[in-house]
Enzyme design. Structure first.
Site, PDB file in Angstrom:
ATOM      1  N   GLY A 171       0.955  -1.180   0.009  1.00 36.49           N
ATOM      2  CA  GLY A 171      -0.095   0.011   0.188  1.00 36.49           C
ATOM      3  C   GLY A 171       0.693   1.211  -0.108  1.00 36.49           C
ATOM      4  O   GLY A 171       0.348   2.266   0.380  1.00 36.49           O
ATOM      5  N   LYS A 178       3.152   1.134   6.209  1.00 43.19           N
ATOM      6  CA  LYS A 178       3.080   2.479   6.961  1.00 43.19           C
ATOM      7  C   LYS A 178       1.809   3.203   6.566  1.00 43.19           C
ATOM      8  O   LYS A 178       1.249   3.276   5.461  1.00 43.19           O
ATOM      9  CB  LYS A 178       4.184   3.589   6.385  1.00 43.19           C
ATOM     10  N   ASP A 237       0.747  -1.629  -4.856  1.00 40.94           N
ATOM     11  CA  ASP A 237      -0.498  -1.054  -4.574  1.00 40.94           C
ATOM     12  C   ASP A 237      -1.745  -1.299  -5.422  1.00 40.94           C
ATOM     13  O   ASP A 237      -1.225  -1.929  -6.790  1.00 40.94           O
ATOM     14  CB  ASP A 237      -0.221   0.332  -4.254  1.00 40.94           C
ATOM     15  N   ASP A 271      -3.441  -6.405  -5.562  1.00 39.55           N
ATOM     16  CA  ASP A 271      -4.354  -6.238  -4.298  1.00 39.55           C
ATOM     17  C   ASP A 271      -3.647  -7.161  -3.051  1.00 39.55           C
ATOM     18  O   ASP A 271      -3.408  -8.274  -3.112  1.00 39.55           O
ATOM     19  CB  ASP A 271      -5.783  -7.011  -4.536  1.00 39.55           C
ATOM     20  N   MET A 272      -3.387  -6.474  -1.987  1.00 41.38           N
ATOM     21  CA  MET A 272      -2.879  -6.877  -0.839  1.00 41.38           C
ATOM     22  C   MET A 272      -3.614  -8.189  -0.149  1.00 41.38           C
ATOM     23  O   MET A 272      -2.826  -8.851   0.624  1.00 41.38           O
ATOM     24  CB  MET A 272      -2.461  -5.750   0.122  1.00 41.38           C
ATOM     25  N   HIS A 306      -4.210   1.482   9.254  1.00 42.24           N
ATOM     26  CA  HIS A 306      -5.207   2.009  10.157  1.00 42.24           C
ATOM     27  C   HIS A 306      -6.546   2.263   9.069  1.00 42.24           C
ATOM     28  O   HIS A 306      -7.394   2.810   9.812  1.00 42.24           O
ATOM     29  CB  HIS A 306      -4.664   3.406  10.695  1.00 42.24           C
TER      30      HIS A 306
END
Length: 361
Positions: free
Chosen positions: A205, A262, A228, A248-249, A266
């Site tokens: 990401g 990073k 990403d 796609d992670m 969240h």
């Protein structure tokens, strides 16, 4: 008066009265900051050597002289909010002393350069973003299954909103580059040992690759890759030291000695965090390598904090709620990391809002 008010003395009543209006009007601080950036006020002070009077600012920004009394009121708000510092300029023989405005640490991040946070400010302050929070009561009362405030207001996920708005996507990614440059400068300077001994790293990401580029410059031996979504990677500037991979992670993360996360983590709820961390574990376990995960993200309430940091963390957490994400306390990080199948994690260092977390298999 009610019985509770009867029990309050005059000092408490007056204090409550002041606190009431301070909170009611607190949204004007961010609006004043947005206005100042759009008017070019921090840059105007910077061009004057870091200190300027109202007259100087009028001259530098080209604002009409008729707005001078109103500009003085705007500058008072910026000063009381800590955006700028204000002091009295010694009077000359022919004039009374003027107020001299100087750049504060906050406004120093709004005057250009690699760490200019202006774009991030304007991204957060977009009318479509701020207007969402006018629906908070409706969302709290909603029981129709909308996962987030964004979902309820825009009928789509945050990722779909940015994908369908190329201008927003570009603005947010450009803005994140500046914030990442700032954070990574401190992380690499103060906690760079966490990257030693790594041969390869995937920034999951990682957007336009600001973190990966910073890591590769500090540790040229590390082969850095950025993963990403396709619409992000397609706009990322090419860089000789970093490879960009679209994907796609949640489906696949390229193998590496270390996975770097990073901020992006969240943006997810706990269930999705666990899914991403499990993909990370697969990536670092290929070819029998042990590997590790390095996370740079807030840990709510961790370590010694002043009131500014505590308030910023809580407000950031509240903001992330709109997208079904959020910040986490140490025990919450521990729970999702163990649930993802890892055996150990350690908060290596904390710098203001963010901490560096090392996760081991």
């Amino acid at each position: 008066m009610s019985s509770s008010q009867d029990e309050m003395n005059s000092t408490s009543l007056i204090q409550g009265h002041a606190e009431f209006f301070r909170l009611v009007f607190s949204h004007l601080k961010s609006q004043a900051l947005r206005c100042a950036v759009n008017l070019g006020i921090p840059g105007a002070i910077h061009r004057r050597g870091g200190a300027a009077t109202i007259t100087d600012i009028i001259t530098e920004t080209g604002l009409p002289q008729s707005k001078l009394p109103h500009l003085r009121r705007l500058m008072r708000v910026l000063a009381i909010s800590g955006v700028v510092a204000a002091s009295k300029k010694p009077p000359s023989s022919s004039a009374t002393g003027e107020t001299l405005y100087t750049l504060a640490p906050l406004s120093s991040l709004l005057v250009g350069g690699a760490c200019d946070m202006s774009g991030l400010l304007l991204g957060f302050m977009r009318p479509t973003t701020t207007a969402m929070f006018g629906h908070l009561e409706e969302w709290f009362r909603d029981d129709t299954g909308a996962e987030s405030l964004v979902q309820m207001v825009h009928s789509s996920s945050p990722w779909t909103v940015t994908k369908n708005d190329p201008a927003l996507n570009t603005a947010l990614n450009d803005a994140c580059v500046a914030e990442t440059n700032l954070v990574m400068e401190v992380v690499l300077r103060e906690a760079g040992d966490v990257f030693r001994g790594i041969g390869s790293l995937v920034d999951v990401g990682g957007g336009y690759g600001a973190a990966a580029i910073a890591i590769s410059r500090a540790f040229p031996q590390v082969k850095c890759t950025v993963l990403d979504l396709p619409h992000v990677i397609s706009q990322a500037p090419k860089h000789s030291m970093v490879q960009f991979v679209a994907g796609d992670m949640f489906d696949f993360i390229p193998p590496a000695d270390a996975i770097f996360l990073k901020g992006i983590i969240h943006s997810f709820n706990d269930e999705d965090c666990v899914k991403v961390l499990r993909q990370c574990k697969k990536a670092i376990h290929r070819d029998g390598a042990g590997g590790k995960i390095i996370i740079v993200n807030p840990v709510l309430g961790y370590g010694p904090q002043d009131d500014v940091v505590r308030e910023a963390q809580v407000l950031f957490d509240f903001h992330m709620m709109c997208a079904n994400g959020g910040e986490r306390e140490e025990h919450e990080w521990k729970r999702i990391i163990l649930e993802a199948g890892f055996s150990e994690f350690n908060v290596v260092a904390t710098f203001g809002l963010v901490s560096v977390i090392e996760v081991l298999p």
